[in-house]
Design a protein around this motif. Sequence first.
Motif, PDB file in Angstrom:
ATOM      1  N   MET A   1      59.916  23.839   2.762  1.00  0.00           N
ATOM      2  CA  MET A   1      61.007  23.356   1.905  1.00  0.00           C
ATOM      3  C   MET A   1      60.693  23.609   0.430  1.00  0.00           C
ATOM      4  N   LEU A   2      59.474  23.208   0.026  1.00  0.00           N
ATOM      5  CA  LEU A   2      59.077  23.423  -1.370  1.00  0.00           C
ATOM      6  C   LEU A   2      59.011  24.905  -1.699  1.00  0.00           C
ATOM      7  N   GLN A   3      58.569  25.708  -0.704  1.00  0.00           N
ATOM      8  CA  GLN A   3      58.478  27.145  -0.935  1.00  0.00           C
ATOM      9  C   GLN A   3      59.871  27.734  -1.198  1.00  0.00           C
ATOM     10  N   GLY A   4      60.858  27.283  -0.440  1.00  0.00           N
ATOM     11  CA  GLY A   4      62.231  27.749  -0.663  1.00  0.00           C
ATOM     12  C   GLY A   4      62.781  27.284  -2.003  1.00  0.00           C
ATOM     13  N   PHE A   5      62.379  26.072  -2.404  1.00  0.00           N
ATOM     14  CA  PHE A   5      62.822  25.547  -3.694  1.00  0.00           C
ATOM     15  C   PHE A   5      62.277  26.394  -4.837  1.00  0.00           C
ATOM     16  N   TYR A   6      60.966  26.711  -4.777  1.00  0.00           N
ATOM     17  CA  TYR A   6      60.353  27.532  -5.818  1.00  0.00           C
ATOM     18  C   TYR A   6      60.935  28.943  -5.818  1.00  0.00           C
ATOM     19  N   GLN A   7      61.272  29.424  -4.656  1.00  0.00           N
ATOM     20  CA  GLN A   7      61.856  30.764  -4.582  1.00  0.00           C
ATOM     21  C   GLN A   7      63.224  30.794  -5.260  1.00  0.00           C
ATOM     22  N   LYS A   8      64.003  29.742  -5.087  1.00  0.00           N
ATOM     23  CA  LYS A   8      65.316  29.665  -5.731  1.00  0.00           C
ATOM     24  C   LYS A   8      65.183  29.558  -7.247  1.00  0.00           C
ATOM     25  N   LEU A   9      64.119  28.882  -7.723  1.00  0.00           N
ATOM     26  CA  LEU A   9      63.917  28.770  -9.167  1.00  0.00           C
ATOM     27  C   LEU A   9      63.646  30.126  -9.800  1.00  0.00           C
ATOM     28  N   GLY A  10      63.103  31.049  -9.013  1.00  0.00           N
ATOM     29  CA  GLY A  10      62.832  32.386  -9.522  1.00  0.00           C
ATOM     30  C   GLY A  10      64.047  33.277  -9.531  1.00  0.00           C
ATOM     31  N   GLU A  11      65.152  32.803  -8.994  1.00  0.00           N
ATOM     32  CA  GLU A  11      66.378  33.579  -8.958  1.00  0.00           C
ATOM     33  C   GLU A  11      67.374  33.009  -9.981  1.00  0.00           C
ATOM     34  N   ALA A  12      68.419  33.767 -10.233  1.00  0.00           N
ATOM     35  CA  ALA A  12      69.443  33.321 -11.187  1.00  0.00           C
ATOM     36  C   ALA A  12      70.521  32.535 -10.460  1.00  0.00           C
ATOM     37  N   SER A  13      70.105  31.599  -9.609  1.00  0.00           N
ATOM     38  CA  SER A  13      71.056  30.759  -8.898  1.00  0.00           C
ATOM     39  C   SER A  13      71.571  29.662  -9.825  1.00  0.00           C
ATOM     40  N   PRO A  14      72.726  29.059  -9.528  1.00  0.00           N
ATOM     41  CA  PRO A  14      73.247  27.974 -10.381  1.00  0.00           C
ATOM     42  C   PRO A  14      72.236  26.845 -10.571  1.00  0.00           C
ATOM     43  N   GLY A  15      71.557  26.463  -9.483  1.00  0.00           N
ATOM     44  CA  GLY A  15      70.571  25.393  -9.600  1.00  0.00           C
ATOM     45  C   GLY A  15      69.428  25.766 -10.522  1.00  0.00           C
ATOM     46  N   ALA A  16      68.940  27.010 -10.421  1.00  0.00           N
ATOM     47  CA  ALA A  16      67.832  27.457 -11.268  1.00  0.00           C
ATOM     48  C   ALA A  16      68.245  27.492 -12.732  1.00  0.00           C
ATOM     49  N   ILE A  17      69.460  27.937 -13.001  1.00  0.00           N
ATOM     50  CA  ILE A  17      69.937  28.014 -14.384  1.00  0.00           C
ATOM     51  C   ILE A  17      70.083  26.617 -14.978  1.00  0.00           C
ATOM     52  N   ILE A  18      70.648  25.687 -14.199  1.00  0.00           N
ATOM     53  CA  ILE A  18      70.840  24.318 -14.696  1.00  0.00           C
ATOM     54  C   ILE A  18      69.495  23.652 -14.970  1.00  0.00           C
ATOM     55  N   LEU A  19      68.552  23.782 -14.027  1.00  0.00           N
ATOM     56  CA  LEU A  19      67.225  23.195 -14.230  1.00  0.00           C
ATOM     57  C   LEU A  19      66.504  23.829 -15.411  1.00  0.00           C
ATOM     58  N   SER A  20      66.666  25.124 -15.580  1.00  0.00           N
ATOM     59  CA  SER A  20      66.021  25.814 -16.708  1.00  0.00           C
ATOM     60  C   SER A  20      66.597  25.334 -18.032  1.00  0.00           C
ATOM     61  N   LEU A  21      67.920  25.145 -18.082  1.00  0.00           N
ATOM     62  CA  LEU A  21      68.542  24.639 -19.307  1.00  0.00           C
ATOM     63  C   LEU A  21      68.055  23.226 -19.622  1.00  0.00           C
ATOM     64  N   ALA A  22      67.920  22.399 -18.585  1.00  0.00           N
ATOM     65  CA  ALA A  22      67.412  21.039 -18.789  1.00  0.00           C
ATOM     66  C   ALA A  22      65.983  21.072 -19.315  1.00  0.00           C
ATOM     67  N   LEU A  23      65.162  21.965 -18.744  1.00  0.00           N
ATOM     68  CA  LEU A  23      63.771  22.097 -19.196  1.00  0.00           C
ATOM     69  C   LEU A  23      63.715  22.547 -20.651  1.00  0.00           C
ATOM     70  N   MET A  24      64.574  23.491 -21.025  1.00  0.00           N
ATOM     71  CA  MET A  24      64.618  23.981 -22.397  1.00  0.00           C
ATOM     72  C   MET A  24      65.018  22.868 -23.363  1.00  0.00           C
ATOM     73  N   LEU A  25      65.987  22.039 -22.960  1.00  0.00           N
ATOM     74  CA  LEU A  25      66.431  20.941 -23.821  1.00  0.00           C
ATOM     75  C   LEU A  25      65.330  19.903 -24.019  1.00  0.00           C
ATOM     76  N   PHE A  26      64.710  19.474 -22.917  1.00  0.00           N
ATOM     77  CA  PHE A  26      63.686  18.431 -23.010  1.00  0.00           C
ATOM     78  C   PHE A  26      62.448  18.916 -23.771  1.00  0.00           C
ATOM     79  N   LEU A  27      61.968  20.111 -23.446  1.00  0.00           N
ATOM     80  CA  LEU A  27      60.763  20.607 -24.099  1.00  0.00           C
ATOM     81  C   LEU A  27      61.017  20.975 -25.557  1.00  0.00           C
ATOM     82  N   GLY A  28      62.228  21.481 -25.849  1.00  0.00           N
ATOM     83  CA  GLY A  28      62.574  21.764 -27.238  1.00  0.00           C
ATOM     84  C   GLY A  28      62.575  20.506 -28.073  1.00  0.00           C
ATOM     85  N   PHE A  29      63.144  19.426 -27.517  1.00  0.00           N
ATOM     86  CA  PHE A  29      63.132  18.147 -28.223  1.00  0.00           C
ATOM     87  C   PHE A  29      61.708  17.615 -28.368  1.00  0.00           C
TER      88      PHE A  29
END
Length: 485
Positions: free
Chosen positions: A1-29
């Motif tokens: 399950m975790l392996q599939g989750f990490y694999q999706k994060l490496g793709e330009a899927s909607p979930g990966a993009i949303i999580l990446s934007l959240a990470l950018m916002l939190f770490l930027g702040f």
Amino acid sequence: MLQGFYQKLGEASPGAIILSLALMLFLGFAMTRVTKRLRLPDVTAYILTGIVIGPFCLDLISPKVIAATDFLSDIALAFIAFSVGEFFRVETLKKNGMRVVIITVMEACVASLAVFAVTYYAMGLSMAFSAVLAALAAATAPASTMMTIRQTHARGDLVDTLLQVVALDDVVGLVAYSAAISVALSSLAGAKQVSHFQLVMMPILLNAGVLLLGGLFGLLLKAFLNRRHSTDNRLIIAVGLLFAFCGICVSLGASPLLGCMSMGMVYINVTGDEKLFMQLNYFSPPILLLFFVRSGLGFRLDTLVSSAGRVGGFSLLTVGIVYFFVRIFGKYGGAYLGCLMTKKPVLTRNYLGLALIPQAGVAIGLAAMCARVLGKEMGGQLQTIILASSVLYEMVGPACAKLSLYLSKSYSNKLEEVTAVETVTPQGQQRAPVEVLIDRLAQIQKELPPRREPEVSPEEQAFLQAAEDQMEEMTQIYHGRFLNR
């Protein structure tokens, strides 16, 4: 399950993009908490965040996600250019006369000409590369300078001139970029034996059309907002028209910068509505944060010193260092000549250029656009140089601005320079030091503003007013429906 989750994060899927934007916002702040202790502007924190989490450091954001969020550059630049248009008021230009315009044009153009002369003639770089890099040198980031003025409570001719110059500076930068990108595209296409009309006239006609279309959208915005709309709907309409105009320009392969600036300029001149700009300025910080962090993600750290990152026989590090110092020389020299031509006071003439060194927002946005318009090789090289130099400019800029304010005597830490008090009695006797000190303190006390409770910024007040108006309108609607029942 975790392996599939990490694999999706490496793709330009909607979930990966949303999580990446959240990470950018939190770490930027989070990074701003560090840079504030070092007294560095937030823009520096955002760029550093992108570099740290980017492909060349921690690699927390997938390259596919970075590519999928390319549209952030266009949206952020639309907001920046629209807000620049607010300062291009007819009455302001009439009030300030041509003196400020001359100084602004001189400091921007001399910096651009200096960079072009060194890179094209001295270093032998290509026409396209030199022209665009020279145009990017014109832009200035006033945020750190404004912060320094507020901290020191400086005032005087230098401060007044500086505020007016930085208000018009980005206008000159946007025009210079539009001209330079046309020259660059013409230069690159020349080898493909494209017709003279397509090389020269098409870019001119395209930019003229974008300017006219932007003005039309400004009138359209006025027409829509003149109707009875709740305040939050005004914001929706404004953002919707900005997005629509930006999308049209990108689809046509044109830069939306001049058009968005024209849209803001026409709207402020025909309506005088400053509140809309305040609401947009309060709405835009998360978008600008994402834009600057993403710019840092595109920073090619390895190409600064690697053999692959060479342009015209020089490493990008060498070109960046040359650009850094030549632009400073050009800004100072141009401001000096402009003040000399307009007969500004000696202190303003000698030290205005020191306060024009910072560079960030608009220049980074234009560099990001170069990466798409000119291709990843040349555009990426320009973006790397601008990002690296912008971090340095934002570090040394506030210190240089404070030095210019101090040397121009716009502020002082000495009581005898801050206040003018008689130290001799009418009878010619020397007054006691304690009496002189009491008079100085009394004079300072008179000039201090009355103590008030902490207030929110005008932008936040305008945004909060929109929410309050919407809540009141919704309450009235539901109350009316309840009575009708």
